[in-house]
Structure formats: structure tokens, C-alpha cells
Design an enzyme around this catalytic site. Structure first.
Site, PDB file in Angstrom:
ATOM      1  N   VAL A   1       0.847  -1.193   0.000  1.00  0.00           N
ATOM      2  CA  VAL A   1       0.000   0.000   0.000  1.00  0.00           C
ATOM      3  C   VAL A   1       0.879   1.238   0.000  1.00  0.00           C
ATOM      4  CG1 VAL A   1      -0.230   0.066   2.513  1.00  0.00           C
ATOM      5  CG2 VAL A   1      -1.959   1.160   1.094  1.00  0.00           C
ATOM      6  N   GLY A   2       2.069   1.144   0.605  1.00  0.00           N
ATOM      7  CA  GLY A   2       3.022   2.245   0.590  1.00  0.00           C
ATOM      8  C   GLY A   2       3.764   2.286  -0.732  1.00  0.00           C
TER       9      GLY A   2
ATOM     10  N   ARG B   1       5.369   3.773   8.361  1.00  0.00           N
ATOM     11  CA  ARG B   1       6.702   3.640   7.784  1.00  0.00           C
ATOM     12  C   ARG B   1       7.713   4.152   8.802  1.00  0.00           C
ATOM     13  NH1 ARG B   1       4.873   0.514   4.808  1.00  0.00           N
ATOM     14  NH2 ARG B   1       4.965   0.420   2.520  1.00  0.00           N
TER      15      ARG B   1
ATOM     16  N   SER C   1       0.755  -6.575   7.978  1.00  0.00           N
ATOM     17  CA  SER C   1      -0.151  -7.197   7.007  1.00  0.00           C
ATOM     18  C   SER C   1       0.044  -8.708   6.910  1.00  0.00           C
ATOM     19  CB  SER C   1       0.055  -6.574   5.618  1.00  0.00           C
ATOM     20  OG  SER C   1       1.339  -6.871   5.118  1.00  0.00           O
TER      21      SER C   1
ATOM     22  N   PRO D   1      -8.728  18.623   7.384  1.00  0.00           N
ATOM     23  CA  PRO D   1      -9.802  17.843   8.022  1.00  0.00           C
ATOM     24  C   PRO D   1     -10.400  16.831   7.048  1.00  0.00           C
ATOM     25  CG  PRO D   1     -10.032  20.170   8.527  1.00  0.00           C
ATOM     26  CD  PRO D   1      -8.959  20.077   7.485  1.00  0.00           C
TER      27      PRO D   1
ATOM     28  N   ARG E   1      -8.199   4.891   5.884  1.00  0.00           N
ATOM     29  CA  ARG E   1      -8.944   3.654   6.135  1.00  0.00           C
ATOM     30  C   ARG E   1      -8.402   2.917   7.354  1.00  0.00           C
ATOM     31  NH1 ARG E   1      -7.998   4.179   0.715  1.00  0.00           N
ATOM     32  NH2 ARG E   1      -6.003   3.150   1.022  1.00  0.00           N
TER      33      ARG E   1
ATOM     34  N   GLU F   1      15.404  -1.468   7.705  1.00  0.00           N
ATOM     35  CA  GLU F   1      14.761  -2.753   7.975  1.00  0.00           C
ATOM     36  C   GLU F   1      15.559  -3.857   7.292  1.00  0.00           C
ATOM     37  OE1 GLU F   1      10.636  -2.587   6.840  1.00  0.00           O
ATOM     38  OE2 GLU F   1      10.129  -1.195   8.448  1.00  0.00           O
TER      39      GLU F   1
ATOM     40  N   HIS G   1       8.064  -5.696  10.961  1.00  0.00           N
ATOM     41  CA  HIS G   1       7.210  -5.263   9.845  1.00  0.00           C
ATOM     42  C   HIS G   1       6.239  -6.373   9.438  1.00  0.00           C
ATOM     43  CE1 HIS G   1       7.046  -2.360   6.169  1.00  0.00           C
ATOM     44  NE2 HIS G   1       5.853  -2.821   6.486  1.00  0.00           N
TER      45      HIS G   1
END
Length: 358
Positions: free
Chosen positions: A113-114, A275, A326, A217, A193, A304, A323
């Protein structure tokens, strides 16, 4: 070896003949050679690999290991002339790699996703479409964030160590006391999300208030969890638990630094599952070791893996995971399948399921 099993089967059905040794005729070889070439930089989960193999749309090669990333020099060689590239977050996709790939490369799909490992400007300049994998990992990351928060706040790693090494003596009134979620204020840095999903899971713990800050916002998302928009300073001052959920961008790089920590309560806990580059680790070590903040839980670091000699590993009030936010079978297979579908749709010139707009 470049291959596509389904493509081979389909072509075999239409072939006029095979010679007596079973090798492909020149006609079939010619058809195979016209399929787009794809390189896959990691042994991806079967959810996506089977789709790729059975698609009949590409000939592909992959780095057949899940334990060791493809060496940079190997990657630079393998991408030469490819039409598509499927990568993971360990591969730096920059000008050097794109130059090595050449003008045939039209689609890049990342199983993440990153996208801080991608040089977006270079990709945009060359007209390369980019697919990524948001949404499918929201639940897994939110669950892990809550698990890391509870592990850190209730000092479970310390407690396990004491039980295993003989530190468990008589019952004591304040030994291994931690901090409760009930009646607390939870701050979210970067409301998307995942931030919403974290808050939804924490609400049953009787959290008193959710607050957040972002570039602007986000009333529609905030209304789901009844969160209040505040400034970054107020987020730091009010939060008993601060969950970092923002993407790594030039604006958010090391946004969690000594200035932020100095405004936090000495009972506050920082959790980062976004991250590693969002946190200044030297400043975090100072804040934790001096008691400026109570504790931190990190699923991401820089680099990492984090060297075992890093000072953060010496602190009892810092829990570090490798990490794994997920890392559920369901989510990793879904990410794999989405990454492959993005790739195949992109190569067909169709809209991807999840495309990063450059």
C-alpha cells in the site's frame, strides 16, 4: 526461465503438431515470444501466482525466494526489455532501474500500500502506470496495531520475560503496571482507512475520545468514529495513545521528533505501523530513555531489518516487531492477487483495480 503455463497449454491446443520429442513447433514458439514479458521480484503468495500462471497473457520470470531479496545487480539485469514489473517494497524503483528496463516497460505493480520505494516523478515522466494494493490489508494492519498497542501499554513482553527468567516473585502492588485504554484519548496521525479501522477496534475498550490530524480535516471519515480534528501540537498534548498511520512523504518524514515528543505526556505511548521514516529514531530513543514518554511500539524502522545493536533494542519500554502488520495468510494472498490483477489489466491497457494516479 520465461514461462506461462496456461499460455503454453492454450497454444498447444491450437498448434498444428508437435514433433516426436514433444518440443514446440516454431509456430508455437513464435506465438509465445509475442507475449508481454514480466519480471516478478519476489516469490509472491499463491493467491497471485496462480492467477499469473493461468492468465495466458504473459511470459514471466520470478526471483524464486521469499527469504532473500533479489540482489540489485541481478534485478538490473532481469528487468532489461520487460513490459511489466511486479515488485515488493524491498526494491527501489528509481531512474537507474527504469533506465535498465528500457522503453518497453509500461506497467509497474507493487505488492504494497506504501509507495515510498518508488520514484514517482521518474515513473510519471516515462508514462509508466503504477498499481498498488490498498484496502485489502486494512483489517490486518488495524488488528496488529491494536495488538502492538496492548502489548506495549500492558508491558506484556517484559512480563513474559520476567515469568520465564525467574523474576516472578511474590505479588507486588505496582510491579509491571501499565496503562489502560478505558477513559483515554487516542490520537491518530494520518486519518485514512487504517486509522478508522483502528479506532473502530479500540472503541469497545471504552476509549473516551478520538482525535486526529492530517493535511486537512477529513469530516466524512472522522464522522464514522466521531473523531475531532486538531492541530499536530494538540494531538501530541492530548493523546494518551498516539497511533501513527500516515504515509511517508517529504512532509511527514521524521514528523515524530523531539519537538513532538516534548509536547507529549510522560504517560503517553507512541505506536507506529506506517513507515519507519516517519519517526526520528534517535529522538525517540532519547524520549524513551529519559521518561519523556512512557513507551513505544514499532512495527517499522529505519533501516529494515533494524540492526540488533541499535540502542532502541536495549529499552524495556520499546517493543519492536519485524514489519508484520499485514502478515496474515488471507491478507498477503489478497495483496498478491490484487498486484497481479493490476499488472495484467495494465498490460491490456485497461483500468487497474487499484491504480496510483501520478
Amino acid at each position: 526461465m520465461w514461462f506461462s503455463r496456461t499460455a503454453l497449454l492454450c497454444l498447444q491446443r491450437t498448434a498444428v503438431t508437435l514433433n516426436i520429442t514433444g518440443s514446440l513447433t516454431s509456430n508455437i514458439k513464435k506465438k509465445m515470444s509475442t507475449l508481454p514479458r514480466v519480471y516478478v521480484s519476489r516469490q509472491i503468495p499463491p493467491g497471485g501466482l496462480e492467477i499469473l500462471r493461468e492468465s495466458g497473457q504473459v511470459q514471466f520470470e520470478l526471483w524464486d525466494s521469499d527469504d532473500v531479496p533479489v540482489p540489485r545487480e541481478e534485478l538490473l539485469q532481469k528487468v532489461k526489455g520487460v513490459d511489466g514489473l511486479l515488485c515488493v517494497l524491498t526494491e527501489k524503483i528509481d531512474a537507474e532501474l527504469l533506465d535498465a528496463a528500457g522503453p518497453n516497460l509500461k506497467v509497474l505493480s507493487t505488492m504494497s500500500v506504501g509507495f515510498d520505494h518508488l520514484s514517482l516523478e521518474e515513473l510519471k515522466k516515462r508514462g509508466i502506470r503504477v498499481g498498488y494494493t490498498p484496502d485489502v490489508l486494512t483489517d490486518a494492519v488495524a488488528e496488529l496495531t491494536v495488538a502492538l498497542l496492548l502489548t506495549t501499554s500492558r508491558r506484556l513482553i517484559e512480563a513474559t520475560h520476567e515469568a520465564k527468567t525467574g523474576g516472578w516473585g511474590t505479588w507486588r502492588t505496582l510491579w509491571l503496571c501499565g496503562y489502560e485504554l478505558a477513559n483515554s484519548t487516542v490520537g491518530i496521525l494520518g486519518l485514512g482507512r487504517i486509522g478508522v479501522a483502528i479506532a473502530e477496534r479500540l472503541a469497545p475498550f471504552k476509549v473516551k475520545k478520538f482525535i486526529y490530524t492530517d493535511m486537512a480535516p477529513r469530516p466524512e471519515l472522522a464522522s464514522i468514529i466521531k473523531a475531532e480534528y486538531v492541530s499536530l501540537d494538540d494531538l501530541a498534548k492530548q493523546s494518551d495513545f498516539l497511533a501513527v498511520c500516515c504515509a511517508l512523504t517529504p512532509e511527514t518524514k521524521e514528523i515524530c521528533n523531539k519537538n513532538l515528543f516534548s509536547k507529549m505526556k510522560n504517560t503517553s505511548i507512541l505506536i507506529n505501523t506506517s513507515r519507519g521514516g516517519v519517526v526520528n529514531q534517535e529522538d525517540l530513543y532519547e524520549a524513551l530513555s529519559t521518561g519523556q514518554i512512557a513507551a513505544a511500539g514499532l512495527d517499522v524502522t529505519v533501516p529494515e531489518p533494524l540492526p540488533t545493536s541499535h540502542p532502541l533494542f536495549t529499552l524495556k519500554n520499546c517493543v519492536i516487531l519485524p514489519h508484520i502488520a499485514s502478515a496474515s495468510y488471507t491478507t498477503r494472498n489478497a495483496m498478491s492477487a490484487l498486484a497481479v490483477n493490476n499488472l495484467l489489466l495494465g498490460l491490456r491497457g485497461e483500468p487497474m483495480m487499484k491504480e496510483l494516479k501520478l
